[in-house]
Write a protein that holds these residues in place. Structure first.
Motif, PDB file in Angstrom:
ATOM      1  N   TYR A  66      -6.322  -2.624  -8.061  1.00 53.41           N
ATOM      2  CA  TYR A  66      -5.024  -2.763  -8.705  1.00 53.41           C
ATOM      3  C   TYR A  66      -4.018  -1.781  -8.123  1.00 53.41           C
ATOM      4  CZ  TYR A  66      -8.286  -4.956 -11.903  1.00 53.41           C
ATOM      5  OH  TYR A  66      -9.285  -5.726 -12.424  1.00 53.41           O
ATOM      6  N   PRO A  67      -2.734  -2.134  -8.161  1.00 55.01           N
ATOM      7  CA  PRO A  67      -1.690  -1.220  -7.685  1.00 55.01           C
ATOM      8  C   PRO A  67      -1.682   0.061  -8.520  1.00 55.01           C
ATOM      9  CG  PRO A  67      -0.841  -3.446  -7.982  1.00 55.01           C
ATOM     10  CD  PRO A  67      -2.186  -3.428  -8.606  1.00 55.01           C
ATOM     11  N   LEU A 167       3.856  -3.308  -9.635  1.00 54.42           N
ATOM     12  CA  LEU A 167       2.999  -2.153  -9.419  1.00 54.42           C
ATOM     13  C   LEU A 167       1.914  -2.020 -10.479  1.00 54.42           C
ATOM     14  CD1 LEU A 167       5.269  -1.443  -7.353  1.00 54.42           C
ATOM     15  CD2 LEU A 167       4.693   0.943  -7.806  1.00 54.42           C
ATOM     16  N   VAL A 170       0.775  -6.751  -9.117  1.00 54.56           N
ATOM     17  CA  VAL A 170       1.262  -7.482  -7.933  1.00 54.56           C
ATOM     18  C   VAL A 170       1.976  -8.792  -8.264  1.00 54.56           C
ATOM     19  CG1 VAL A 170       0.684  -8.518  -5.710  1.00 54.56           C
ATOM     20  CG2 VAL A 170      -0.498  -6.450  -6.438  1.00 54.56           C
ATOM     21  N   MET A 201       6.253   3.581  -6.081  1.00 62.23           N
ATOM     22  CA  MET A 201       5.159   3.676  -5.113  1.00 62.23           C
ATOM     23  C   MET A 201       5.119   5.063  -4.477  1.00 62.23           C
ATOM     24  SD  MET A 201       2.589   2.148  -3.736  1.00 62.23           S
ATOM     25  CE  MET A 201       2.783   0.365  -3.867  1.00 62.23           C
ATOM     26  N   LEU A 212      -3.109   3.656  -2.482  1.00 62.43           N
ATOM     27  CA  LEU A 212      -3.069   2.386  -1.749  1.00 62.43           C
ATOM     28  C   LEU A 212      -4.454   1.820  -1.462  1.00 62.43           C
ATOM     29  CD1 LEU A 212      -0.246   3.263   0.829  1.00 62.43           C
ATOM     30  CD2 LEU A 212      -0.028   2.166  -1.411  1.00 62.43           C
TER      31      LEU A 212
END
Length: 429
Positions: A66-67, A167, A170, A201, A212
């Motif tokens: 996951y972000p 974030l 996605v 981010m 990441l």
């Protein structure tokens, strides 16, 4: 006014009744057949929260796909330290669920909207069963719904919400599928989304190592047993195919000869869906009721977002049960906006949510074993999603094709001076 009040009261009553049943299932007072759906929270999420509190993302855990903003819902139960982790997580999901219903009801009272979406939200979450409260996807769906509702009037707020949603998981980036590219509001929407995404981010990368890592883990996933492509492998097992089902990258996937080919075909199908969306976007009429302002039309935004997420979900190598929450949230948005043309596919999605609960957790053992009951449920659920895709694409193309303006949003009232000018021109002819 009395009718509006009684309708709101009925919605909250239905919500409370269905959510009590969900909570009874989540806390195992009522036990459904099949696996315990809460283990993702009690074991996986809880474990991630311990790692995140140590100052790093789960670098060595391939199930972390996951972000970086996913850390927020995973850590959020810490806000309720007097409750066990799983209980605190469930309470937070319940609160977000209630906030989402309040949003649907409030927007449903506005001109050009209706409360049907609120009822779709109530029904869709309930039909999916306890899984809806045992994942953080409901929170993401609520953020996505808020972003779409805000887009027409508060594009900067919508952009920030889309960035946050992207974030978190996605897929909310697809909410921009129907957004215009020109005009003041378009610049505000795209600029806010890009700016907030970059800022969030960067903050995550600077805050802890491994922000990441999800990119690699997600790339290496295979064909999960509930996906559209998996149907080929389920049937192949009955013809003697030697493959098997194993826990792989956080889900039960098929492993064996031919699986890479099926995965590649699924990716190709997703690529075809993307190509269709690009083709639609290039040929679609102007976005907004007034071309010179290029204001986003609420119906076009929600219809395009719903269609895009539906296509990408259906063609994915993985269709986990909680993915239906994404579609339920966007279907509810479409059913709230009167001018939306996505009513029929939205209903198909709600039906698919109900079948999904029968497939997981109730009959998941049959799915894993490729038994006739499991295959039949997958054929029905995935068939409903495919049918919804076809209807959604046809209706989106038919109502935003060349020569057609997008379904209009609110039209501004003319100023007094322009009205007088028009009256003068009319009387002089």
């Amino acid at each position: 006014m009395t009718g509006t009040g009684s309708g709101t009261a009925a919605a909250w009553t239905a919500w409370a009744a269905t959510r009590v049943l969900l909570l009874l299932c989540v806390f195992r007072v009522l036990v459904l057949p099949g696996p315990d759906v809460t283990t993702d929270v009690s074991e996986i999420y809880h474990g991630w929260s311990e790692v995140l509190r140590s100052g790093t993302f789960p670098l060595d855990d391939v199930t972390w796909q996951y972000p970086p903003a996913a850390a927020l819902p995973v850590l959020a139960p810490g806000l309720l330290p007097f409750l066990p982790y799983t209980t605190a997580f469930t309470v937070l999901v319940l609160a977000v669920d209630a906030a989402a219903l309040a949003l649907f009801l409030r927007v449903g009272r506005a001109p050009g909207h209706r409360r049907t979406g609120a009822w779709a939200w109530i029904a869709g979450v309930a039909l999916l069963g306890p899984t809806a409260y045992a994942r953080y996807d409901l929170m993401v769906a609520a953020v996505a719904a808020a972003a779409l509702f805000a887009a027409a009037r508060r594009p900067r707020t919508a952009g920030a919400l889309i960035a946050l949603g992207a974030l978190l998981k996605v897929w909310p980036v697809l909410l921009l599928t129907g957004a215009p590219l020109r005009g003041r509001r378009a610049r505000a929407l795209w600029g806010s989304a890009a700016g907030w995404a970059a800022a969030l981010m960067l903050a995550a990368v600077l805050a802890a190592p491994g922000a990441l890592s999800f990119l690699t883990f997600q790339r290496d996933r295979g064909t999960e047993v509930e996906s559209l492509g998996a149907l080929v492998l389920h049937l192949a097992r009955h013809a003697g195919w030697p493959g098997e089902v194993q826990l792989h990258y956080g889900s039960l996937e098929f492993l064996g000869p031919g699986v890479p080919l099926v995965s590649a075909l699924s990716l190709a199908l997703t690529g075809a869906a993307l190509a269709w969306l690009v083709h639609w976007r290039l040929r679609a009429g102007p976005f907004g009721a007034r071309a010179e302002c290029a204001e986003p039309a609420p119906a076009t935004l929600c219809d395009a977002a719903f269609t895009a997420v539906l296509l990408f979900t259906t063609t994915s190598r993985v269709i986990s049960p909680q993915y239906l929450l994404w579609l339920v949230g966007l279907a509810a948005v479409c059913l709230t906006v009167r001018a939306s043309r996505q009513g029929p596919p939205a209903v198909l999605v709600l039906l698919a949510a109900g079948v999904t609960q029968l497939e997981f957790p109730v009959s998941f053992a049959d799915v894993v074993a490729s038994d006739a009951r499991g295959i039949a449920l997958l054929v029905l659920r995935n068939g409903l999603l495919v049918a919804a895709c076809l209807v959604a694409c046809r209706r989106l193309r038919a109502h935003t094709g060349p020569g057609r303006a997008a379904v209009p949003g609110p039209v501004a009232r003319p100023s007094l001076s322009s009205a007088r000018g028009a009256h003068t021109r009319a009387t002089s002819r």
